[in-house]
Structure formats: structure tokens, C-alpha cells
Enzyme design. Structure first.
Site, PDB file in Angstrom:
ATOM      1  N   SER A  59     -68.428  45.276  10.455  1.00 17.60           N
ATOM      2  CA  SER A  59     -68.890  43.891  10.382  1.00 17.60           C
ATOM      3  C   SER A  59     -68.826  43.445   8.932  1.00 17.60           C
ATOM      4  CB  SER A  59     -70.317  43.763  10.921  1.00 17.60           C
ATOM      5  OG  SER A  59     -70.815  42.451  10.718  1.00 17.60           O
ATOM      6  N   GLU A  60     -67.669  42.889   8.546  1.00 11.44           N
ATOM      7  CA  GLU A  60     -67.484  42.511   7.149  1.00 11.44           C
ATOM      8  C   GLU A  60     -68.497  41.455   6.698  1.00 11.44           C
ATOM      9  OE1 GLU A  60     -64.062  44.673   8.508  1.00 11.44           O
ATOM     10  OE2 GLU A  60     -65.016  42.872   9.333  1.00 11.44           O
ATOM     11  N   TYR A  86     -59.200  42.218   5.650  1.00 11.98           N
ATOM     12  CA  TYR A  86     -60.342  42.080   6.556  1.00 11.98           C
ATOM     13  C   TYR A  86     -61.530  41.378   5.914  1.00 11.98           C
ATOM     14  CZ  TYR A  86     -57.851  45.518   9.401  1.00 11.98           C
ATOM     15  OH  TYR A  86     -56.915  46.174  10.151  1.00 11.98           O
ATOM     16  N   PRO A  89     -63.530  37.455   7.434  1.00  9.99           N
ATOM     17  CA  PRO A  89     -64.753  37.190   8.195  1.00  9.99           C
ATOM     18  C   PRO A  89     -66.003  37.067   7.315  1.00  9.99           C
ATOM     19  CG  PRO A  89     -63.457  38.855   9.299  1.00  9.99           C
ATOM     20  CD  PRO A  89     -62.819  38.630   7.959  1.00  9.99           C
ATOM     21  N   HIS A 129     -52.825  44.859   6.767  1.00  5.56           N
ATOM     22  CA  HIS A 129     -53.272  45.893   5.824  1.00  5.56           C
ATOM     23  C   HIS A 129     -52.580  45.803   4.471  1.00  5.56           C
ATOM     24  CE1 HIS A 129     -54.306  47.614   9.768  1.00  5.56           C
ATOM     25  NE2 HIS A 129     -55.234  48.305   9.144  1.00  5.56           N
TER      26      HIS A 129
END
Length: 337
Positions: A59-60, A86, A89, A129
Site C-alpha cells: 500500500s504505497e 509504483y 498511488p 518497473h
């Protein structure tokens, strides 16, 4: 003085700061028992305990929100986002909370947080990535953005970031985690394997944020680069035959505009090199700043060499990368104008 690659230097920086300051904590996805996907946090949980180095859920937004709360409380958290791709978020937390907390609270609270994240290509990670989002962070007033190019700078810059009272985005170029290389695909792995590492002090030291390094002095042109592209620039300058001055920005916010301007006024020509897409990239801001300050010293238009303006291509990664040949061609063009 021991030899370290960038992974070892970053690990040493975290260990030094956790040993010196009990308020420093390290957390993120897989950073604890596993030691991080690139092993940067290897051994920290075992040495400093579960409360100082711990794993988080995927959960960034939660990771960054937790770091902001810790920082406001008085701690100095170092949060890892497993890949820079990532971090989006958590972008609202960084922009609306971390970057503005000091201003919104009238100086009553601030966010002395460091957000570490591997970024850029080199592992054939494709669109999720391998991206280079540094220009997004540079646009946000209140965030500092740091990008090292070698182990010595990586350790000193990371310590300086942790000690800084404002939020710092610390982007770690994956392609040079294991050592320097000459910018060529076919020779990269061989060079990595043969690299003895760099001299890095074991203890505490800092490299100041906002101070660029003149990697190579020259008279005919200036090349501006950071992170992985510093190594590409070295090879590209050699291939071009141009006596170019190479400046490693180290951090893009704060930016050492004085060193950059002094070099461009001396040489009269400039090529900007970065891995991110050209359109909207940080090179555009650098070009505008130099145009404002160096217009009457310029002998040719400022050149930019960058990634393609496309989604990150998985299968064509090494074609997407700005390589030495592309930089050499750009240097020759600015010399002809």
C-alpha cells in the site's frame, strides 16, 4: 577505505544513521527479513530490530502517509517504494501533505521524511518497473529530488537527505546498483562483474544537497547529466572527440544553477542528457533556465538527448536508452552550428 558498490554504500548509509539516531526508522515492502528486492536493506532488521526496520503491506499510499505522520511526530522515517513506477498511488500524499505540511501549519509541523526508490531501466522491467518520473517530483514545490551516480555520492547524499528537515525523494538508478559501466549494452554486464567498487568511508559523512560535481573539465561544450546517464555521458564524450565539460547534477531540486551557468558561459554550448522521455522531461526546464541566463554566451542551440516519447518499451529497452552514440552525435551537431 573499503570498496563498495552502490547497494553496499546505501546500506552503509542506513546503518550509520540508524546507529546514530534512534528516531531513524526504515520500512517498506520486503525491506525487513528479506532485505529488499535489491538487498539495500539487507541485515538492518537483524541488527536494529523489528521496530526499527519492518515490512509493510502493499500500500504505497499507506507507506507514505505513515511516514508523514511519523515525521510530524518527530521521527525521521526512511520509506522505500519498491519501484518508482509504483509511487503514483502515493502521489497525493506527497503533494498535498508532505510537500505542504510546513507551509500549511505555519512552521508548527514538518515532514523530515526520505522516500527511497529504485528507478530507471536496466533490468528489462518494461512499463511498470523501469520508468524515470523525476520531472514529476521536481515540479512539486516543497519536495527535494536527489539522484546519485556513484557509491560515494549515494551514501553521502542519502545521509544528508535523512538529516534534512524537508521531504526528499531519493531515486536510486537500478542500472548502476552493482557498479559503474561504460554505457554500452554488450559490455555492461562484463564491466559490472569486473568492477572493484568505489572508495567509500565506513562512517558518517555527507554530500550536500544542491551541489553539482564537475566530473570532467572541458572547453568546447557542457554536458549535463545525472544518475546512470553520467556514465553514458563519459563514453559519449570520448566517442565524440569534443572537449566537453561533464557536470553531474546530483540533485535536480535543489539545483546548483550557479555551477551549471558558469560552465555554459565558459563553453558556449550545452547538451542535456537524461533517460526519461524528452517531452516534458527535466531537460526542458534546464534548457529554459540556461536560455534565460546564458543567451548571449551561447554559440549554438541547446541540445537534448533523452528517451523516446513513448510508453516504456520492454523489448527495445536498449534502443530506448540514450546511449553514447546518440550523445556523441548531439555534441557534434552543437559544434557545427
Amino acid at each position: 577505505m573499503p570498496k563498495m558498490d552502490m547497494i553496499q554504500a546505501l546500506n552503509s548509509a542506513l546503518d550509520v544513521m540508524m546507529s546514530r539516531d534512534p528516531d531513524v526508522l526504515v520500512f517498506g515492502e520486503d525491506v525487513g527479513y528479506f532485505g529488499g528486492v535489491f538487498r539495500v536493506t539487507d541485515g538492518l532488521q537483524k541488527k536494529h530490530g523489528l521496530k526499527r526496520c519492518f515490512d509493510t503491506p502493499i500500500s504505497e499510499g499507506g507507506i507514505i502517509a505513515t511516514a508523514i505522520g511519523m515525521g510530524a511526530y518527530g521521527l525521521r522515517p526512511v520509506a522505500e517504494i519498491q519501484f518508482a513506477d509504483y509511487i503514483l498511488p502515493a502521489f497525493d500524499q506527497l503533494v498535498s501533505e508532505a510537500a505542504r505540511l510546513r507551509y500549511r501549519s505555519g512552521g508548527e509541523f514538518w515532514a523530515p521524511i526520505t522516500v527511497r526508490s529504485p528507478y530507471g531501466g536496466g533490468i528489462f522491467g518494461g512499463q511498470t518497473h523501469s520508468q524515470s518520473p523525476e520531472a514529476i517530483f521536481a515540479h512539486v514545490t516543497g519536495l527535494k529530488t536527489v539522484i546519485p551516480s556513484n557509491p560515494y555520492d549515494a551514501k553521502g547524499l542519502l545521509i544528508a537527505s535523512i538529516e534534512d528537515d524537508d521531504p526528499v525523494i531519493f531515486l536510486e538508478p537500478k542500472r548502476i546498483y552493482n557498479g559503474p559501466f561504460d554505457g554500452h549494452h554488450d559490455r555492461a554486464l562484463k564491466t559490472w562483474a569486473e568492477s572493484p567498487g568505489s572508495d567509500v568511508p565506513e562512517g558518517h559523512y555527507t554530500v550536500p544537497l544542491g551541489k553539482a560535481a564537475v566530473v570532467r573539465e572541458g572547453r568546447e561544450a557542457t554536458v549535463l547529466a545525472y544518475g546512470t546517464m553520467v556514465h553514458v555521458a563519459k563514453s559519449g564524450i570520448e566517442e565524440s572527440g569534443v572537449d566537453a565539460e561533464l557536470i553531474d547534477l546530483r540533485s535536480i531540486v535543489p539545483l546548483d544553477i550557479d555551477t551549471i551557468v558558469a560552465s555554459v558561459r565558459k563553453t558556449g554550448r550545452c547538451v542535456i542528457l537524461h533517460e526519461a522521455s524528452r517531452f516534458g522531461g527535466f531537460g526542458g526546464e534546464l534548457s529554459a533556465l540556461l536560455q534565460e541566463r546564458c543567451f548571449y554566451h551561447l554559440k549554438s542551440p541547446i541540445g537534448r538527448v533523452a528517451g523516446w516519447d513513448t510508453p516504456y518499451p520492454h523489448a527495445f529497452e536498449w534502443d530506448y536508452f540514450p546511449g553514447p552514440a546518440r550523445l556523441a552525435a548531439a555534441l557534434k551537431r552543437v559544434m557545427e552550428d
